[in-house]
Motif scaffolding. Structure first.
Motif, mmCIF file in Angstrom:
data_model
loop_
_atom_site.group_PDB
_atom_site.id
_atom_site.type_symbol
_atom_site.label_atom_id
_atom_site.label_comp_id
_atom_site.label_asym_id
_atom_site.label_seq_id
_atom_site.Cartn_x
_atom_site.Cartn_y
_atom_site.Cartn_z
ATOM 1 N N TYR A 114 0.868 -1.247 -0.026
ATOM 2 C CA TYR A 114 0.107 -0.141 0.193
ATOM 3 C C TYR A 114 0.995 1.198 -0.005
ATOM 4 N N VAL A 115 1.887 1.288 0.967
ATOM 5 C CA VAL A 115 2.721 2.465 1.019
ATOM 6 C C VAL A 115 3.387 2.692 -0.605
ATOM 7 N N GLY A 116 3.914 1.575 -1.024
ATOM 8 C CA GLY A 116 4.763 1.733 -2.242
ATOM 9 C C GLY A 116 3.752 2.099 -3.270
ATOM 10 N N PHE A 117 2.496 1.667 -3.225
ATOM 11 C CA PHE A 117 1.566 2.113 -4.261
ATOM 12 C C PHE A 117 1.376 3.446 -4.035
ATOM 13 N N TYR A 118 1.175 4.238 -3.127
ATOM 14 C CA TYR A 118 0.839 5.382 -2.553
ATOM 15 C C TYR A 118 1.919 6.446 -3.051
ATOM 16 N N LEU A 119 3.140 5.991 -2.780
ATOM 17 C CA LEU A 119 4.185 6.707 -3.259
ATOM 18 C C LEU A 119 4.391 6.802 -4.614
#
Length: 299
Positions: A85-90
């Motif tokens: 999720y964090v990678g997708f958000y970034l």
């Protein structure tokens, strides 16, 4: 009695794993919207960074305790999915949001988690180490439940539930109930206590969703374009004028009306055809005098 508590703890632990699995997957619709919009505008990364940090802490705590295998399983999955999720958000976040998210990751995951491991390993031993890590987990579990309050504030401010995922709120509430009883039967206050607050915040979010989603529907109804008004059809009531008849004109009156009309027309023609001939109008008048009178038809 201890055996019964162990069985109940296992049952609620399995239930907690199932519900928490759904909780970890519940942001998928949110990230699908981000994918469609190609932007994270309106969404925050704080809940996902905090959840990632919390899962890492619970894994560390579970390794220091006994009979906590169910904590390891679900939080291992939590670390995996929250990282995605964090990678997708970034990937889709604007520059400012990316910088803020990276700062939070460095501060919490790298600096915070690394510092906790170093301090607890060198300064505490045995059961004390487990208790200290347990209290730290309790605090950050509260942060996981408090993190969506930023979204709650946005909902109250904008009076819109667009950025509040209802599915996440529902399953967070159910998860809090399951893990509360799991910690209760294990007699572990570090697991049970934060889920009380989690249950309260979950109910609060669902109530706000119900209130503001209803208001949104009412606003949309009010903003609808007014219907095109149909022309009014006036229906004549024949009974009203049944006894009223138009007055009949006499022969002399009809002739006078015709002469007057022809005289007006002849004046207009005079201006257009013979403006300098003063006898033109007299000639026209003589013609009117020589016209045969109309005969009336007896009725």
């Amino acid at each position: 009695m201890a055996g019964m508590s162990g069985h109940w703890a296992f049952a609620f632990g399995v239930l907690g794993n199932i519900i928490s699995f759904v909780v970890f997957l519940s942001p998928i619709p949110t990230f699908y919207k981000i994918y469609k919009k190609k932007s994270t505008e309106g969404y925050q990364s704080i809940p996902y960074v905090v959840a990632l940090f919390s899962s890492m802490l619970w894994i560390y705590y579970a390794f220091l305790k006994t009979n906590t295998t169910l904590l390891i399983t679900i939080n291992s999955f939590g670390v995996f999915i929250e990282t995605i999720y964090v990678g997708f958000y970034l990937f889709y976040a604007p520059k400012k949001a990316k910088v803020q998210t990276v700062k939070m990751l460095l501060l919490s995951v790298v600096g915070g988690f690394g510092a906790i491991i170093l301090v607890t390993q060198f300064l505490f031993k045995g059961d004390v180490r487990g208790q200290v890590v347990g209290w730290i987990c309790l605090v950050f579990s509260l942060c996981v439940f408090v993190a969506p309050l930023g979204i709650v504030r946005q909902v109250i401010k904008t009076k819109s539930v667009e950025y509040m995922p209802l599915l996440l709120s529902v399953f967070l509430t159910l998860s809090a109930v399951a893990w509360f009883f799991y910690g209760l039967f294990l007699k572990d206050i570090n697991i049970a206590a934060p889920n009380i607050l989690g249950f309260i915040f979950g109910v609060l979010q669902m109530v706000l969703y119900a209130i503001y989603s209803k208001k949104e529907k009412n606003i949309l109804k009010e903003q609808k374009l007014p219907e095109i008004q149909k022309p009014e059809v006036i229906v004549k009531n024949e009974n009203m004028n049944a006894n009223k008849k138009l007055p009949e004109l006499t022969q002399e009156q009809i002739i006078d009306i015709v002469k007057l009309g022809l005289l007006v027309c002849s004046d207009k023609v005079q201006v257009a055809t013979c403006p300098h001939d003063t006898n033109c109008g007299v000639k026209a008048a003589n013609k009117l005098e020589n016209m045969p009178k109309l005969q009336t038809v007896a009725t």
